[in-house]
Design an enzyme around this catalytic site. Sequence first.
Site, PDB file in Angstrom:
ATOM      1  N   TYR A 140       0.822  -1.213   0.000  1.00 55.25           N
ATOM      2  CA  TYR A 140       0.000   0.000   0.000  1.00 55.25           C
ATOM      3  C   TYR A 140       0.859   1.266   0.000  1.00 55.25           C
ATOM      4  O   TYR A 140       0.366   2.350  -0.311  1.00 55.25           O
ATOM      5  CB  TYR A 140      -0.943   0.026   1.210  1.00 55.25           C
ATOM      6  CG  TYR A 140      -2.107  -0.942   1.091  1.00 55.25           C
ATOM      7  CD1 TYR A 140      -2.123  -1.926   0.103  1.00 55.25           C
ATOM      8  CD2 TYR A 140      -3.183  -0.883   1.957  1.00 55.25           C
ATOM      9  CE1 TYR A 140      -3.171  -2.822   0.002  1.00 55.25           C
ATOM     10  CE2 TYR A 140      -4.249  -1.775   1.862  1.00 55.25           C
ATOM     11  CZ  TYR A 140      -4.229  -2.743   0.881  1.00 55.25           C
ATOM     12  OH  TYR A 140      -5.278  -3.638   0.782  1.00 55.25           O
ATOM     13  N   ASP A 222      -3.975 -17.726   1.800  1.00 49.54           N
ATOM     14  CA  ASP A 222      -5.145 -18.381   1.192  1.00 49.54           C
ATOM     15  C   ASP A 222      -5.751 -19.393   2.168  1.00 49.54           C
ATOM     16  O   ASP A 222      -6.971 -19.448   2.355  1.00 49.54           O
ATOM     17  CB  ASP A 222      -4.789 -19.018  -0.164  1.00 49.54           C
ATOM     18  CG  ASP A 222      -3.479 -19.811  -0.148  1.00 49.54           C
ATOM     19  OD1 ASP A 222      -2.766 -19.800   0.879  1.00 49.54           O
ATOM     20  OD2 ASP A 222      -3.168 -20.448  -1.181  1.00 49.54           O
ATOM     21  N   ASP A 246      -5.777  -6.129   5.671  1.00 49.00           N
ATOM     22  CA  ASP A 246      -6.938  -5.397   5.160  1.00 49.00           C
ATOM     23  C   ASP A 246      -8.031  -6.390   4.764  1.00 49.00           C
ATOM     24  O   ASP A 246      -9.195  -6.276   5.174  1.00 49.00           O
ATOM     25  CB  ASP A 246      -6.503  -4.549   3.952  1.00 49.00           C
ATOM     26  CG  ASP A 246      -7.612  -3.661   3.433  1.00 49.00           C
ATOM     27  OD1 ASP A 246      -8.584  -3.420   4.170  1.00 49.00           O
ATOM     28  OD2 ASP A 246      -7.510  -3.211   2.273  1.00 49.00           O
ATOM     29  N   ASP A 250     -11.742  -7.661   7.122  1.00 53.80           N
ATOM     30  CA  ASP A 250     -13.137  -7.566   6.692  1.00 53.80           C
ATOM     31  C   ASP A 250     -13.820  -8.929   6.836  1.00 53.80           C
ATOM     32  O   ASP A 250     -14.965  -9.025   7.281  1.00 53.80           O
ATOM     33  CB  ASP A 250     -13.239  -7.112   5.220  1.00 53.80           C
ATOM     34  CG  ASP A 250     -13.342  -5.601   5.074  1.00 53.80           C
ATOM     35  OD1 ASP A 250     -12.764  -4.885   5.920  1.00 53.80           O
ATOM     36  OD2 ASP A 250     -13.998  -5.131   4.123  1.00 53.80           O
TER      37      ASP A 250
HETATM   38  C1  IPM Z   1      -9.377  -0.118   5.901  1.00 52.57           C
HETATM   39  C2  IPM Z   1      -9.870   0.468   4.627  1.00 52.57           C
HETATM   40  C3  IPM Z   1      -8.790   1.310   4.013  1.00 52.57           C
HETATM   41  C4  IPM Z   1      -7.611   0.408   3.750  1.00 52.57           C
HETATM   42  C5  IPM Z   1      -9.242   2.027   2.740  1.00 52.57           C
HETATM   43  C6  IPM Z   1     -10.379   2.972   3.002  1.00 52.57           C
HETATM   44  C7  IPM Z   1      -8.127   2.730   2.041  1.00 52.57           C
HETATM   45  O1  IPM Z   1     -10.284  -0.543   3.768  1.00 52.57           O
HETATM   46  O2  IPM Z   1      -9.040   0.648   6.820  1.00 52.57           O
HETATM   47  O3  IPM Z   1      -9.315  -1.335   6.001  1.00 52.57           O
HETATM   48  O4  IPM Z   1      -7.584  -0.285   2.752  1.00 52.57           O
HETATM   49  O5  IPM Z   1      -6.706   0.383   4.566  1.00 52.57           O
HETATM   50 MG    MG Z   2     -10.241  -2.473   4.586  1.00 54.93          MG
END
Ligand code: IPM
Ligand code: MG
Length: 354
Positions: A140, A222, A246, A250
């Site tokens: 990133y 994975d 990241d 989620d």
């Molecule tokens: C997170 C979000 C951010 C990231 C985005 C909004 C850039 O998805 O905090 O996980 O990818 O870090």
């Molecule tokens: Mg994220």
Amino acid sequence: MKKIIVIPGDGIGQEITASAVKVLQKVDEKFKLGLEYDYRDAGGTSYEKFGTPLTDEALDACKKADGVLFGAVGGKKWDSLPVHLRPEKAIFGLRKGLGLFANLRPTKVYPELINSSPLKPELVGGSDLLIVRELVGGIYFGPRCESEQVNGVEQAWDTEIYSVPEIERITKLAFETAKLRRGKVTSVDKANVLAASRLWRKVVVDVAKHFPDVELNHLYVDNAAMQLVLNPKQFDVIVTNNIFGDILSDEAAVIGGSIGLMPSASIGELTSLYEPIHGSAPDIAGKDLANPMGTILSAAMLLRYSLRQEAAAKAIEAAIDKTLADGWRTADIYTDGFKKVGTAQVTEIICDNL
Ligand code: IPM
Ligand code: MG
């Protein structure tokens, strides 16, 4: 006095941070914390006012504060802006500018919400894991090229770079955190393919030698993604790089039933920053539909980690537990038989439960 910079940001960021401040004010009355608030813009909201997603002045204010409470940024309206003006740049600027190298994302399964989980209750019940994501390095932040021509063909690229000190500091934090929990660290990488992951694994193994009482295992990303839905209870602390963290956070966030409840702490060299995991949800912004609990729980993490006010943090968490136990549900977690409430009302209920 303890200065908190509140950055509502875009979309529902506005209403959820307002809720969290109400809860903080209430807890302040009770525990005499002496909190003071100052507001700054970020994301699209800042772009509209100042022509940039994050001003130097806002970043400086954060550097001087005791903690930062962040809502969310982003929205369709700003999607077509050039990369350096997009709302997401604000959060990257804060992470880099404040040296926020570690992102702590806990996933807790609330017994009351277990039926909202996409997974079978017997599978998720009792899971309690913490993802420690490296936040200011890796792909990133590596060199990238948006577009170049090679032999008449357009291409683009990003680069994953990790140095030994970068891996060491995040790994140490993960092990120290694991010692306060169930004493298990799972390091996630892709060492079968990526050089940066091979270095990652080597450094993690070295750091682990200083923590003989913490159990360590390694998973390829994975496989880790699969294990998270197959058997989430096997995890205590997961430590991983920026991009894998990241993605996996989620996935882990919904195990508990709703991403709307998941807080996070970004810990660094200067001021730490606290934000919910979910985004700015522009489609429901301003409609009193957003679940403020992720932000309120992030405020609790601020009290815990930045202000060392464990009792006040616990009081907030208990007030949320009680609100859920009493059957109050915002739209994202509502199911038949419960009591549906909006953002404002659920905030009042949480305050009353404090
Ligand atoms: C997170 C979000 C951010 C990231 C985005 C909004 C850039 O998805 O905090 O996980 O990818 O870090
Ligand atoms: Mg994220």
